[in-house]
Write a protein that holds these residues in place. Structure first.
Motif, PDB file in Angstrom:
ATOM      1  N   VAL A 190       1.487   5.409   7.375  1.00 54.72           N
ATOM      2  CA  VAL A 190       2.651   4.624   6.274  1.00 54.72           C
ATOM      3  C   VAL A 190       3.844   4.679   6.511  1.00 54.72           C
ATOM      4  O   VAL A 190       4.855   3.672   7.129  1.00 54.72           O
ATOM      5  N   GLN A 191       4.381   6.001   6.445  1.00 54.66           N
ATOM      6  CA  GLN A 191       5.358   5.931   6.456  1.00 54.66           C
ATOM      7  C   GLN A 191       5.995   5.868   7.696  1.00 54.66           C
ATOM      8  O   GLN A 191       7.438   5.243   8.255  1.00 54.66           O
ATOM      9  N   LEU A 223      -5.848   3.854  -0.028  1.00 56.05           N
ATOM     10  CA  LEU A 223      -4.506   3.436   1.088  1.00 56.05           C
ATOM     11  C   LEU A 223      -3.606   3.072   0.571  1.00 56.05           C
ATOM     12  O   LEU A 223      -2.365   3.601   0.206  1.00 56.05           O
ATOM     13  N   GLU A 224      -4.060   1.516  -0.451  1.00 54.59           N
ATOM     14  CA  GLU A 224      -3.204   1.147  -0.920  1.00 54.59           C
ATOM     15  C   GLU A 224      -2.188   1.896  -2.079  1.00 54.59           C
ATOM     16  O   GLU A 224      -1.070   2.410  -2.309  1.00 54.59           O
ATOM     17  N   ASP A 225      -2.930   2.447  -2.663  1.00 54.68           N
ATOM     18  CA  ASP A 225      -2.356   3.830  -4.116  1.00 54.68           C
ATOM     19  C   ASP A 225      -1.760   4.924  -3.188  1.00 54.68           C
ATOM     20  O   ASP A 225      -0.806   5.014  -3.521  1.00 54.68           O
ATOM     21  N   GLN A 226      -2.449   5.470  -2.529  1.00 53.28           N
ATOM     22  CA  GLN A 226      -1.150   6.328  -1.379  1.00 53.28           C
ATOM     23  C   GLN A 226      -0.209   5.886  -0.997  1.00 53.28           C
ATOM     24  O   GLN A 226       1.074   6.272  -1.121  1.00 53.28           O
ATOM     25  N   ALA A 230       3.874   7.697  -1.019  1.00 55.10           N
ATOM     26  CA  ALA A 230       4.293   7.999  -0.386  1.00 55.10           C
ATOM     27  C   ALA A 230       5.353   6.784  -0.228  1.00 55.10           C
ATOM     28  O   ALA A 230       6.289   7.656   0.528  1.00 55.10           O
ATOM     29  N   LEU A 231       5.978   5.477  -0.247  1.00 58.26           N
ATOM     30  CA  LEU A 231       6.983   4.832   0.273  1.00 58.26           C
ATOM     31  C   LEU A 231       7.449   4.253  -1.111  1.00 58.26           C
ATOM     32  O   LEU A 231       9.205   4.348  -1.256  1.00 58.26           O
TER      33      LEU A 231
END
Length: 294
Positions: A190-191, A223-226, A230-231
């Motif tokens: 993600v990042q 995945l959306e919650d995490q 993260a972002l």
């Protein structure tokens, strides 16, 4: 892994554009190479690969060159083949130089006589480790084996740009339009994907769209919650989710197509570009260039 490329003068990599003996150039791929170089302040090196296997085959006395119509044949010799490849390299280099220098980017060129993957590995090792490789020929659906060899045998590069879609001939490449679309399939990317998307977006003042994909709605929700955690405050204006089965490249390409992408980020070996699967959906359904990362 973040797709990073060395800045001009850094001496640790660049955007490497690989030209082949087919003589084909995709203007979408060339536009992507220019865009990546601008995004990272990098140089571009054009590598023309004289396929050693072709020259070896031409040395056999029984080899013949047959015209497209099939009506004309002539003996094919190694010296004649080498001469033709030299002319082709000069022609392609001239076209590329005009485009790249016109964009204000430092340009270099080289010719290597070797098998294509080995030639790319040697060129990357010479200036590595932060290279982004661009395949200048239009992507075909049956080239997963070639791309897997590049990722497994060439260590000094961080990303591979490919382009399929409807763009089959070379013309002066236009600026890329449409959002930078990143297909994210696991939390660890993600990042890094977001940072790469930001560099590509800033180079063309493009918006960013993130697509979070997993094999079930439950996995997508997690995945959306995490990803949001993260972002933090770095969320793009568009954050979409999609349930896509593993190796369902058609579904992945269709989902990306809905976003009218200008540039696509995806992981090699993921849903859009499976290692052992068909790259046809990527090649046929996505008009934008795709930057594949490890």
């Amino acid at each position: 892994m973040i797709a990073h490329v060395a800045e001009a003068g850094e001496g640790r990599g660049r955007v490497l554009v690989q030209l082949g003996c087919s003589g084909e150039l995709s203007s979408t791929a060339i536009a992507a190479a220019v865009h990546v170089a601008r995004a990272f302040g990098s140089e571009i090196e054009v590598l023309f690969v004289e396929d050693r296997q072709l020259l070896d085959l031409a040395s056999y006395g029984f080899m013949r060159e047959i015209s497209h119509s099939g009506r004309v044949q002539r003996a094919l010799t190694a010296s004649a083949m080498a001469t033709e490849l030299g002319h082709l390299a000069t022609s392609l280099e001239r076209q590329m130089r005009r485009v790249v220098e016109g964009a204000g980017i430092v340009f270099r060129s080289a010719v290597l006589s070797d098998e294509p993957v080995r030639a790319t590995a040697a060129a990357c090792a010479e200036a590595g480790p932060w290279n982004v490789v661009t395949l200048a020929t239009p992507l075909k659906g049956n080239e997963a084996g070639l791309i897997e060899r590049l990722f497994s045998e060439v260590s000094e590069f961080t990303g591979l740009v490919v382009a399929g879609g409807a763009q089959r001939s070379f013309a002066a490449p236009r600026a890329l339009t449409g959002p930078v679309v990143a297909l994210i399939e696991d939390l660890e990317h993600v990042q890094p994907m977001m940072r790469t998307a930001e560099r590509l977006a800033e180079a063309g003042e493009l918006p960013i769209h993130l697509i979070l994909a997993a094999e079930s709605q439950e996995a997508v929700d997690w995945l959306e919650d995490q990803s949001r955690l993260a972002l933090g405050g770095e969320l793009p204006a568009v954050l979409a989710t999609a349930v896509i089965a593993h190796f369902d490249s058609f579904r992945a390409a269709d989902e990306i197509g809905r976003h009218r992408a200008g540039f696509v980020l995806a992981r090699w070996g993921g849903r859009l570009a499976p290692v052992d699967g068909d790259l046809g959906p990527l090649a046929r359904l996505i008009d934008a260039p795709v930057l594949l990362t490890r």
